[in-house]
Motif scaffolding. Structure first.
Motif, PDB file in Angstrom:
ATOM      1  N   THR A 291       0.834  -1.201   0.000  1.00 44.02           N
ATOM      2  CA  THR A 291       0.000   0.000   0.000  1.00 44.02           C
ATOM      3  C   THR A 291       0.869   1.251   0.000  1.00 44.02           C
ATOM      4  N   LEU A 292       1.935   1.255   0.793  1.00 42.95           N
ATOM      5  CA  LEU A 292       2.847   2.396   0.823  1.00 42.95           C
ATOM      6  C   LEU A 292       3.488   2.603  -0.546  1.00 42.95           C
ATOM      7  N   ARG A 293       3.889   1.531  -1.200  1.00 42.28           N
ATOM      8  CA  ARG A 293       4.504   1.671  -2.524  1.00 42.28           C
ATOM      9  C   ARG A 293       3.507   2.220  -3.535  1.00 42.28           C
ATOM     10  N   GLU A 294       2.272   1.761  -3.463  1.00 43.84           N
ATOM     11  CA  GLU A 294       1.236   2.293  -4.350  1.00 43.84           C
ATOM     12  C   GLU A 294       1.050   3.787  -4.115  1.00 43.84           C
ATOM     13  N   LEU A 295       1.105   4.192  -2.871  1.00 39.77           N
ATOM     14  CA  LEU A 295       0.928   5.603  -2.539  1.00 39.77           C
ATOM     15  C   LEU A 295       2.067   6.435  -3.115  1.00 39.77           C
ATOM     16  N   SER A 296       3.257   5.876  -3.132  1.00 40.15           N
ATOM     17  CA  SER A 296       4.393   6.611  -3.694  1.00 40.15           C
ATOM     18  C   SER A 296       4.230   6.813  -5.194  1.00 40.15           C
ATOM     19  N   LEU A 297       3.531   5.895  -5.851  1.00 45.83           N
ATOM     20  CA  LEU A 297       3.329   5.987  -7.292  1.00 45.83           C
ATOM     21  C   LEU A 297       2.125   6.834  -7.664  1.00 45.83           C
ATOM     22  N   ARG A 298       1.046   6.751  -6.871  1.00 45.47           N
ATOM     23  CA  ARG A 298      -0.241   7.344  -7.270  1.00 45.47           C
ATOM     24  C   ARG A 298      -0.579   8.638  -6.544  1.00 45.47           C
ATOM     25  N   LYS A 299       0.071   8.934  -5.448  1.00 47.32           N
ATOM     26  CA  LYS A 299       0.046  10.231  -4.773  1.00 47.32           C
ATOM     27  C   LYS A 299      -1.209  10.545  -3.960  1.00 47.32           C
ATOM     28  N   THR A 300      -2.334   9.898  -4.194  1.00 51.82           N
ATOM     29  CA  THR A 300      -3.544  10.182  -3.413  1.00 51.82           C
ATOM     30  C   THR A 300      -4.126   8.885  -2.861  1.00 51.82           C
TER      31      THR A 300
ATOM     32  N   ILE B  81      -9.992  -1.243  -2.552  1.00 49.75           N
ATOM     33  CA  ILE B  81     -10.391  -1.068  -1.163  1.00 49.75           C
ATOM     34  C   ILE B  81     -10.853   0.383  -1.003  1.00 49.75           C
ATOM     35  N   SER B  82     -11.338   0.742   0.165  1.00 47.64           N
ATOM     36  CA  SER B  82     -11.821   2.098   0.388  1.00 47.64           C
ATOM     37  C   SER B  82     -10.655   3.024   0.749  1.00 47.64           C
ATOM     38  N   PRO B  83     -10.798   4.333   0.503  1.00 48.65           N
ATOM     39  CA  PRO B  83      -9.742   5.274   0.912  1.00 48.65           C
ATOM     40  C   PRO B  83      -9.457   5.224   2.408  1.00 48.65           C
ATOM     41  N   SER B  84     -10.482   4.995   3.209  1.00 44.78           N
ATOM     42  CA  SER B  84     -10.246   4.905   4.654  1.00 44.78           C
ATOM     43  C   SER B  84      -9.399   3.691   4.996  1.00 44.78           C
ATOM     44  N   ALA B  85      -9.587   2.601   4.242  1.00 49.10           N
ATOM     45  CA  ALA B  85      -8.765   1.401   4.464  1.00 49.10           C
ATOM     46  C   ALA B  85      -7.312   1.669   4.098  1.00 49.10           C
ATOM     47  N   VAL B  86      -7.090   2.442   3.037  1.00 51.55           N
ATOM     48  CA  VAL B  86      -5.722   2.817   2.662  1.00 51.55           C
ATOM     49  C   VAL B  86      -5.084   3.622   3.787  1.00 51.55           C
ATOM     50  N   SER B  87      -5.823   4.627   4.278  1.00 45.78           N
ATOM     51  CA  SER B  87      -5.307   5.466   5.361  1.00 45.78           C
ATOM     52  C   SER B  87      -4.987   4.624   6.600  1.00 45.78           C
ATOM     53  N   GLN B  88      -5.860   3.658   6.884  1.00 50.50           N
ATOM     54  CA  GLN B  88      -5.642   2.799   8.046  1.00 50.50           C
ATOM     55  C   GLN B  88      -4.398   1.935   7.873  1.00 50.50           C
TER      56      GLN B  88
ATOM     57  N   ARG C 159       0.464  14.548   4.971  1.00 50.93           N
ATOM     58  CA  ARG C 159      -0.769  14.850   4.246  1.00 50.93           C
ATOM     59  C   ARG C 159      -0.800  16.318   3.876  1.00 50.93           C
ATOM     60  N   ARG C 160      -0.984  16.573   2.573  1.00 52.88           N
ATOM     61  CA  ARG C 160      -1.001  17.941   2.063  1.00 52.88           C
ATOM     62  C   ARG C 160      -2.241  18.129   1.203  1.00 52.88           C
ATOM     63  N   GLY C 161      -3.270  18.755   1.780  1.00 57.20           N
ATOM     64  CA  GLY C 161      -4.520  18.940   1.058  1.00 57.20           C
ATOM     65  C   GLY C 161      -5.141  17.593   0.723  1.00 57.20           C
ATOM     66  N   ARG C 162      -5.451  17.393  -0.550  1.00 54.63           N
ATOM     67  CA  ARG C 162      -6.066  16.144  -0.997  1.00 54.63           C
ATOM     68  C   ARG C 162      -5.025  15.068  -1.297  1.00 54.63           C
ATOM     69  N   GLY C 163      -3.762  15.461  -1.325  1.00 54.27           N
ATOM     70  CA  GLY C 163      -2.711  14.502  -1.645  1.00 54.27           C
ATOM     71  C   GLY C 163      -1.818  14.225  -0.454  1.00 54.27           C
ATOM     72  N   VAL C 164      -0.805  13.410  -0.694  1.00 55.69           N
ATOM     73  CA  VAL C 164       0.164  13.088   0.346  1.00 55.69           C
ATOM     74  C   VAL C 164       1.565  13.140  -0.246  1.00 55.69           C
ATOM     75  N   ARG C 165       2.516  13.303   0.634  1.00 56.13           N
ATOM     76  CA  ARG C 165       3.914  13.297   0.233  1.00 56.13           C
ATOM     77  C   ARG C 165       4.671  12.398   1.185  1.00 56.13           C
ATOM     78  N   LEU C 166       5.523  11.535   0.651  1.00 54.68           N
ATOM     79  CA  LEU C 166       6.298  10.642   1.495  1.00 54.68           C
ATOM     80  C   LEU C 166       7.398  11.407   2.221  1.00 54.68           C
ATOM     81  N   THR C 167       7.608  11.073   3.474  1.00 56.23           N
ATOM     82  CA  THR C 167       8.734  11.611   4.227  1.00 56.23           C
ATOM     83  C   THR C 167      10.002  10.896   3.768  1.00 56.23           C
ATOM     84  N   PRO C 168      11.169  11.385   4.131  1.00 56.51           N
ATOM     85  CA  PRO C 168      12.405  10.651   3.796  1.00 56.51           C
ATOM     86  C   PRO C 168      12.355   9.199   4.266  1.00 56.51           C
ATOM     87  N   ALA C 169      11.768   8.953   5.444  1.00 60.54           N
ATOM     88  CA  ALA C 169      11.649   7.570   5.922  1.00 60.54           C
ATOM     89  C   ALA C 169      10.711   6.770   5.025  1.00 60.54           C
TER      90      ALA C 169
END
Length: 316
Positions: free
Chosen positions: A8-17, A27-34, A50-60
């Motif tokens: 899920t984290l890797r998908e988030l790095s590729l898709r940004k939201t 799955i649902s967006p809430s499930a992703v957040s969880q 979390r930045r507005g409607r999107g997210v940005r990965l931290t260095p970690a």
């Protein structure tokens, strides 16, 4: 660490939201957040901002994503190794392609695969080329058919291999009785005063057409923004518009329309893409072979012209 959360984290790095990741993983967006929150609890460090409607990965988060990509890659490589050792074409194969190619190649390929390999379940997803490549990187498809007209520069990348399938070119579609109907070809300059209907289901493809017109020196007057070829065709048949379509899409079309070559040619190359090294997988190798067989069986270009209608069969 939980494998599903890493993916899920890797998908988030590729898709940004969160929403796009939810769509990709069904799955649902809430499930992703969880999932992300649980992973952060597990590793004890913040992974996303979390930045507005999107997210940005931290260095970690970026560092962990790199490790997650290697872990997933190793597991997929292990699956390929085992499939190669078994030498059987079985299991599940996921194929993606964009509409103008899918209609001509995918049904015949899937039917041939089902007849030859009854233990293999082949599924198809309609995806535009850039989405297909993203699905490959995310291990959500195994084979993606793409082109070089709507993909970004620098494709393919190190993790993807591409094999050339065929060449295609864009053609202009004109209504019956159009002044250019008796010509063997048309130039974009000759179409500058026309009204255009475009299939905007793929904004990238529409942008390619608009750019080609602008490079010729004019902005096309678009009177039809359509989300499918059926409406484009209806507008042309009624004499309201013209359009430009891939030659491969026009190959099977027969109706009261004229399909003409464009000069100079606007060409595209079509490829089958797969993750690097996975052609060793018997199912992927079989799919590529069947695609090549289908391409080889496509008829060559022929034009049947009469006073009343133009019917064509076009392939590369």
């Amino acid at each position: 660490m939980d494998f599903a959360r890493l993916r899920t984290l890797r998908e988030l790095s590729l898709r940004k939201t969160m929403a796009s990741v939810a769509d990709a993983l069904f799955i649902s967006p809430s499930a992703v957040s969880q999932q992300i929150a649980l992973l952060e609890d597990e590793v004890g460090i913040e992974l996303v901002e979390r930045r507005g409607r999107g997210v940005r990965l931290t260095p970690a988060g970026e560092r962990l994503t790199e490790h997650a990509g290697r872990v997933i890659g190793i597991l997929e490589e292990a699956k390929t190794d085992l499939a190669e050792l078994k030498r059987t074409v079985a299991g599940e194969l996921r194929v993606s392609a964009f509409p103008s190619v899918a209609a001509s190649l995918i049904p015949r390929t899937m039917r041939a695969m089902a007849n030859r390999f009854p233990d293999l379940a082949t599924t198809f997803d309609e995806l535009e080329p850039m989405d297909g490549l993203a699905a490959l990187r995310a291990w959500q498809t195994d084979v993606a058919i793409v082109d070089d007209l709507t993909t970004a520069p620098g494709i393919p990348e190190a993790t993807v291999e591409m094999l050339h399938l065929l060449d295609d070119s864009l053609h202009v579609l004109l209504p019956e009785g159009h002044p250019l109907a008796d010509r063997p070809y048309a130039t974009l300059r000759e179409l500058s005063e026309e009204k255009w209907a475009l299939d905007t289901a793929s904004i990238t493809y529409s942008n390619v057409i608009v750019k080609a017109c602008r490079d010729t020196g004019f902005d096309p007057v678009i009177n039809g923004h359509c989300h499918g070829f059926e409406v484009v065709r209806a507008l042309i048949e009624a004499g309201c518009s013209i359009s430009i379509i891939p030659g491969l899409r026009g190959r099977d079309y027969v109706g009261k329309l004229c399909l003409k070559e464009i000069r100079p040619t606007i060409a595209r190359k079509i490829f089958v893409a797969y993750r690097r090294g996975e052609k060793r997988n018997p199912a992927i190798a079989a799919c590529i072979s069947e695609l090549q067989t289908v391409v080889g069986s496509l008829p060559s270009a022929s034009w049947l012209v009469s006073k009343d209608r133009v019917a064509q069969t076009l392939a590369d």
